[in-house]
Design a protein around this motif. Structure first.
Motif, mmCIF file in Angstrom:
data_model
loop_
_atom_site.group_PDB
_atom_site.id
_atom_site.type_symbol
_atom_site.label_atom_id
_atom_site.label_comp_id
_atom_site.label_asym_id
_atom_site.label_seq_id
_atom_site.Cartn_x
_atom_site.Cartn_y
_atom_site.Cartn_z
ATOM 1 N N GLU A 57 15.170 75.374 57.947
ATOM 2 C CA GLU A 57 15.680 74.208 57.247
ATOM 3 C C GLU A 57 16.524 74.568 56.031
ATOM 4 O O GLU A 57 17.478 73.869 55.706
ATOM 5 C CB GLU A 57 14.502 73.314 56.818
ATOM 6 C CG GLU A 57 13.763 72.705 57.997
ATOM 7 C CD GLU A 57 12.647 71.793 57.539
ATOM 8 O OE1 GLU A 57 12.023 71.159 58.399
ATOM 9 O OE2 GLU A 57 12.414 71.717 56.320
ATOM 10 N N SER A 58 16.189 75.640 55.333
ATOM 11 C CA SER A 58 16.931 75.996 54.129
ATOM 12 C C SER A 58 18.302 76.537 54.491
ATOM 13 O O SER A 58 18.526 77.037 55.592
ATOM 14 C CB SER A 58 16.155 77.040 53.316
ATOM 15 O OG SER A 58 15.900 78.174 54.106
ATOM 16 N N GLU A 59 19.244 76.452 53.540
ATOM 17 C CA GLU A 59 20.596 76.929 53.796
ATOM 18 C C GLU A 59 20.590 78.434 54.033
ATOM 19 O O GLU A 59 19.800 79.162 53.454
ATOM 20 C CB GLU A 59 21.500 76.589 52.610
ATOM 21 C CG GLU A 59 21.131 77.312 51.329
ATOM 22 C CD GLU A 59 22.162 77.104 50.230
ATOM 23 O OE1 GLU A 59 23.297 76.735 50.537
ATOM 24 O OE2 GLU A 59 21.802 77.318 49.055
ATOM 25 N N PRO A 60 21.451 78.900 54.913
ATOM 26 C CA PRO A 60 21.492 80.343 55.178
ATOM 27 C C PRO A 60 22.073 81.100 53.989
ATOM 28 O O PRO A 60 22.937 80.595 53.270
ATOM 29 C CB PRO A 60 22.407 80.451 56.399
ATOM 30 C CG PRO A 60 23.291 79.244 56.310
ATOM 31 C CD PRO A 60 22.424 78.161 55.726
ATOM 32 N N GLU B 104 33.347 76.587 54.439
ATOM 33 C CA GLU B 104 32.051 75.912 54.316
ATOM 34 C C GLU B 104 31.102 76.693 53.409
ATOM 35 O O GLU B 104 30.146 76.139 52.871
ATOM 36 C CB GLU B 104 31.418 75.732 55.691
ATOM 37 C CG GLU B 104 31.077 77.051 56.383
ATOM 38 C CD GLU B 104 30.644 76.873 57.818
ATOM 39 O OE1 GLU B 104 29.420 76.805 58.060
ATOM 40 O OE2 GLU B 104 31.529 76.790 58.678
ATOM 41 N N PHE B 105 31.367 77.977 53.241
ATOM 42 C CA PHE B 105 30.540 78.788 52.348
ATOM 43 C C PHE B 105 31.164 78.783 50.953
ATOM 44 O O PHE B 105 32.304 79.213 50.782
ATOM 45 C CB PHE B 105 30.420 80.223 52.861
ATOM 46 C CG PHE B 105 29.606 80.356 54.108
ATOM 47 C CD1 PHE B 105 28.225 80.472 54.041
ATOM 48 C CD2 PHE B 105 30.220 80.337 55.358
ATOM 49 C CE1 PHE B 105 27.470 80.582 55.191
ATOM 50 C CE2 PHE B 105 29.471 80.451 56.511
ATOM 51 C CZ PHE B 105 28.091 80.573 56.436
ATOM 52 N N TRP C 49 19.716 84.575 45.503
ATOM 53 C CA TRP C 49 20.527 83.475 46.031
ATOM 54 C C TRP C 49 20.308 82.191 45.234
ATOM 55 O O TRP C 49 21.224 81.387 45.056
ATOM 56 C CB TRP C 49 20.169 83.264 47.498
ATOM 57 C CG TRP C 49 20.976 82.210 48.214
ATOM 58 C CD1 TRP C 49 20.556 80.973 48.588
ATOM 59 C CD2 TRP C 49 22.331 82.325 48.665
ATOM 60 N NE1 TRP C 49 21.557 80.314 49.243
ATOM 61 C CE2 TRP C 49 22.662 81.110 49.303
ATOM 62 C CE3 TRP C 49 23.297 83.333 48.591
ATOM 63 C CZ2 TRP C 49 23.913 80.870 49.866
ATOM 64 C CZ3 TRP C 49 24.546 83.099 49.144
ATOM 65 C CH2 TRP C 49 24.845 81.888 49.761
ATOM 66 N N GLN C 50 19.093 81.999 44.741
ATOM 67 C CA GLN C 50 18.758 80.781 43.995
ATOM 68 C C GLN C 50 19.197 80.828 42.539
ATOM 69 O O GLN C 50 19.124 79.825 41.838
ATOM 70 C CB GLN C 50 17.242 80.544 44.056
ATOM 71 C CG GLN C 50 16.705 80.272 45.443
ATOM 72 C CD GLN C 50 17.296 79.020 46.084
ATOM 73 O OE1 GLN C 50 17.697 78.099 45.413
ATOM 74 N NE2 GLN C 50 17.365 79.011 47.411
ATOM 75 N N ARG D 193 13.588 82.284 55.877
ATOM 76 C CA ARG D 193 14.998 82.269 55.481
ATOM 77 C C ARG D 193 15.885 82.744 56.622
ATOM 78 O O ARG D 193 15.520 83.637 57.374
ATOM 79 C CB ARG D 193 15.218 83.186 54.278
ATOM 80 C CG ARG D 193 14.985 82.540 52.939
ATOM 81 C CD ARG D 193 16.104 81.595 52.611
ATOM 82 N NE ARG D 193 16.066 81.226 51.209
ATOM 83 C CZ ARG D 193 16.895 80.361 50.652
ATOM 84 N NH1 ARG D 193 17.840 79.799 51.383
ATOM 85 N NH2 ARG D 193 16.801 80.064 49.382
ATOM 86 N N LYS D 194 17.062 82.157 56.704
ATOM 87 C CA LYS D 194 18.074 82.630 57.639
ATOM 88 C C LYS D 194 19.164 83.332 56.849
ATOM 89 O O LYS D 194 19.538 82.898 55.765
ATOM 90 C CB LYS D 194 18.680 81.480 58.442
ATOM 91 C CG LYS D 194 19.765 81.941 59.415
ATOM 92 C CD LYS D 194 20.364 80.776 60.188
ATOM 93 C CE LYS D 194 21.474 81.263 61.105
ATOM 94 N NZ LYS D 194 22.117 80.164 61.866
#
Length: 335
Positions: free
Chosen positions: A17-20, A129-130, A150-151, A50-51
């Motif tokens: 569900e979380s963003e890659p 998109e990134f 990443w966060q 995580r992806k």
């Protein structure tokens, strides 16, 4: 199976569900094994929910080595994209790299290839998109969860980076920045570009790649350490700082006798020595070409998780490397 079009076949089987997390590396064929080690260490230490999407800027990796890289990875939550440079983008990189072969450049490093400059092109190569990506050099091992990096709040900064342990300030002798002309204080920090969280959206909007090439052409005599020097000049005061242990360079960190002798706080120095999140082998002595590389055991820990399992720097490999170096020296003299 054609490697460059594997995206659809390697998509994650588990819905996350979380963003890659978008991770970018750049490598040529000589760095295929270290690249696999870096990628494997990322996945092994990442939260399993995580992806991650890898974008590999391909500087000429052989197809057999691409297959070995893919074989080295757990692909359930992982996608791999090999990116090729168009002729126009490659031309821009060569514009920056070729002048460095001139004798007018006093700071040189034979172990830095043209692929180092590919990071200047990342915002142009990744899909729009990134809006954010993590860039990693291919001579490092990840020990921490990149989900935490990443966060990190990137704010209005172009990049997040760690202070360089060997060139800690813009006024450091080996930095070679024209910091006075740039209006910088002597104690302004200098960052290492081997680990970056990149604000792709801001970079694109401000056309930073074009500005980087223009700056280089106009300030060749001040640009030490290649694209890292360019970025430190252009992004002075416009980058955010992350903990030093996200980019620990043992060859320089261990040269300090204590934290008072280093540019770091006592806590940061302790974390660098005892709990680095990323070990970055920045010097010419890499685990795959020298027996005298600090913390090389971490590199080989992950080598044995890849398709290169069991690879070691044997006496025969050391002899071959010596012969290659001597041959290059002879060619250099002839030229």
């Amino acid at each position: 199976m054609k490697v460059d079009n594997l995206n659809s076949e390697l998509k994650a089987k588990t819905v996350v569900e979380s963003e890659p997390i978008a991770i970018v590396c750049a490598a040529d064929n000589k760095y295929a094994m270290p690249l696999a080690v870096t990628m494997c260490s990322v996945i092994e230490n990442l939260n399993k929910n995580r992806k991650v999407v890898f974008f590999i800027i391909d500087g000429g990796i052989h197809n057999t080595n691409k297959q070995k890289i893919l074989k080295s990875l757990v692909l359930e939550n992982c996608e791999v994209n090999f990116l090729s440079l168009s002729d126009s983008l490659l031309h821009h990189v060569k514009e920056v790299h070729q002048p460095l072969e001139s004798e007018t450049v006093t700071i040189k490093a034979d172990y830095v290839s043209i692929t180092s400059f590919y990071r200047l092109l990342i915002p142009l190569l990744l899909p729009n998109e990134f809006e954010k990506a993590i860039y990693l050099d291919c001579d490092l091992v990840v020990r921490g969860d990149l989900g935490e990096l990443w966060q990190a709040d990137i704010g209005d900064n172009y990049v997040l980076a760690a202070q360089d342990s060997w060139i800690p300030y813009v006024s450091s002798p080996t930095g070679r920045l024209n910091y006075q002309k740039l209006g910088l204080n002597t104690q302004s920090k200098y960052f290492n570009a081997g680990v970056l969280v990149i604000n792709l959206k801001k970079w694109r909007e401000d056309q930073l790649t074009a500005k980087a090439i223009k700056y280089f052409k106009q300030n060749l005599e001040y640009v030490g350490w290649y694209d890292q020097g360019i970025l430190n000049a252009l992004l002075a005061g416009q980058w955010g700082e992350i903990e030093p242990r996200w980019n620990c360079s043992p060859s320089s960190v261990y040269s300090y006798s204590s934290w008072q002798d280093s540019p770091f706080s006592e806590e940061d120095y302790y974390n660098l020595i005892h709990d680095p999140y990323i070990i970055h082998f920045v010097s010419a002595k890499k685990p795959w070409n020298s027996r005298h590389t600090l913390l090389k055991e971490y590199f080989f820990q992950y080598v044995d998780m890849t398709a290169w399992s069991g690879w070691r720097l044997t006496i025969w490999r050391r002899l071959w490397l010596r012969l290659v170096r001597e041959f290059r020296q002879v060619i250099s003299v002839i030229q």
